[in-house]
Design an enzyme around this catalytic site. Sequence first.
Site, PDB file in Angstrom:
ATOM      1  N   SER A   1       0.816  -1.205   0.000  1.00  0.00           N
ATOM      2  CA  SER A   1       0.000   0.000   0.000  1.00  0.00           C
ATOM      3  C   SER A   1       0.853   1.260   0.000  1.00  0.00           C
ATOM      4  O   SER A   1       0.328   2.356  -0.129  1.00  0.00           O
ATOM      5  CB  SER A   1      -0.906   0.001   1.231  1.00  0.00           C
ATOM      6  OG  SER A   1      -0.096   0.049   2.392  1.00  0.00           O
ATOM      7  N   CYS A   2       2.174   1.126   0.180  1.00  0.00           N
ATOM      8  CA  CYS A   2       3.009   2.328   0.319  1.00  0.00           C
ATOM      9  C   CYS A   2       4.047   2.526  -0.778  1.00  0.00           C
ATOM     10  O   CYS A   2       4.061   3.560  -1.435  1.00  0.00           O
ATOM     11  CB  CYS A   2       3.707   2.319   1.678  1.00  0.00           C
ATOM     12  SG  CYS A   2       2.530   2.450   3.027  1.00  0.00           S
ATOM     13  N   LEU A   3       4.942   1.562  -0.968  1.00  0.00           N
ATOM     14  CA  LEU A   3       6.063   1.823  -1.884  1.00  0.00           C
ATOM     15  C   LEU A   3       5.594   2.259  -3.272  1.00  0.00           C
ATOM     16  O   LEU A   3       6.020   3.309  -3.761  1.00  0.00           O
ATOM     17  CB  LEU A   3       7.008   0.615  -1.981  1.00  0.00           C
ATOM     18  CG  LEU A   3       7.748   0.164  -0.717  1.00  0.00           C
ATOM     19  CD1 LEU A   3       8.855  -0.836  -1.074  1.00  0.00           C
ATOM     20  CD2 LEU A   3       8.339   1.317   0.051  1.00  0.00           C
TER      21      LEU A   3
END
Length: 442
Positions: free
Chosen positions: A275-277
Amino acid sequence: MKVSIIGTGYVGLVTGACLAERGQDVTCVDIDPERVAALNRAESPIYEEGLDDLLRAHVGSTLRATTDLEGAVLDSDMTFIAVGTPFDGQTIDLTAVLAASRQIGAALAKKASFHVVVVKSTVVPGSTDGPVRAALEDASGKRAGQDFGLAMNPEFLSEGEAVHDFLFPDRLVLGGIDARSIATLEGLYESFADVPRLRTNTRTAEMIKYASNALLATLVSFSNELANLGATLGDIDTIEVMRGVHLSQYFRGRNAEGLPPITAFLAAGCGFGGSCLPKDVSALVAQGKQVGNSMSLLDSVIQLNSQQPRRTVALLRKHWSSLVGVKVAVLGLSFKPGTSDVRESPAFPIIRELVQEAAIVTAFDPVAVSEARRHLPDSRVRYCDSLDAALADVDAVIVVTPWPQFADLPARLNGGSRPVVLVDGRRAFDKASVNIYEGIGL
Ligand code: NAD
């Protein structure tokens, strides 16, 4: 051991002086007679802390210099090539390495006893076992691996600390075309008892040197790319930004192998997700574009990541020219083990490509099956509730997420009634653990 070293620049001279310090008998060879004469007066042509002391201690006894390459080779057991390898604007310039190789080969033609030639110069992968081997064999009329040994032993010293780096190395990379060549290098470095060492082939040894330097260069350019964006945006001091990054747990402490945890990210595979990188890198690249500060490095990071799922599926094509009807199990649907989060997991581009190619796809994850079904509802994908069900009657398995629940996969595949191709998208399994193994970067 009697060692000859061709080239007395930073690497050759430091190698020679330090090997003499470690008890070897060393002859340094250079084409520059002035350099040779200076060395024989124990005068160093370069400044490196501690080098003068080593020359004073060993020149005249176990360390000497000469322009006579043939004599030095005939009177030693192994020869290091440590001449320069500049980049000529198009490609690596191997002129000096190949000239030295031909001269060493001519000397080997006159030599009866076994001799090992070691490339210490930094050369692109394939050089030692390719053009260097050919030059040695042509000039000697002998066969590498049979009549003489051939090895690649990259140097990691850093100018300014070269003597210390050589005497107290962080690692020894011993690449060889065969066990005998590697064993000779082992013998030479016997006194470096506690140094971690990696024994490998010559191409991998060559690549380790470039990988190490390329990483450092990439980190500098990464920092500069962020610094440039920060300066454009204003009110951001890159020193504070990097300090905040340095404090990450990934750079501090040690993992079970005694290495910094960041090394977990220096691992090739089917790509990053989560969900972030992906979203954060994309958002930064987009902001850079908006303010006229293009982020070419991070842009490439996203591009490269989007290609990895395709490269993973491509490994199957080594075994089937068409994937139509090939039964493939995709194992691991969350973006990493320990979570049911499937956002941006490389499992989905992999599954989509398999379905598009008309493979018959089963998919399993210990916790993320229902999430995955919601994320990619496709009647052509059979989501399974157990590993057994996913593996029943398959031709190939692609491991996307290295869940501990998959640890006995090699035993399951080897125990089956027919050969199954294991595509290890995370290089989590030993390549010798199954009959047919494929992995990124193998
Ligand atoms: P250098 O230019 O300082 O020295 C090369 C020496 O080789 C010179 O003295 C030259 O006269 C001699 N030479 C050239 N052709 C010869 C021949 N046919 N016979 C005998 N002598 C010959 O080079 P360097 O900085 O020591 O680098 C050598 C290699 O090591 C390069 O491949 C380099 O990339 C690699 N390396 C360098 C460093 C470093 O910090 N300098 C660190 C690690 C690896």
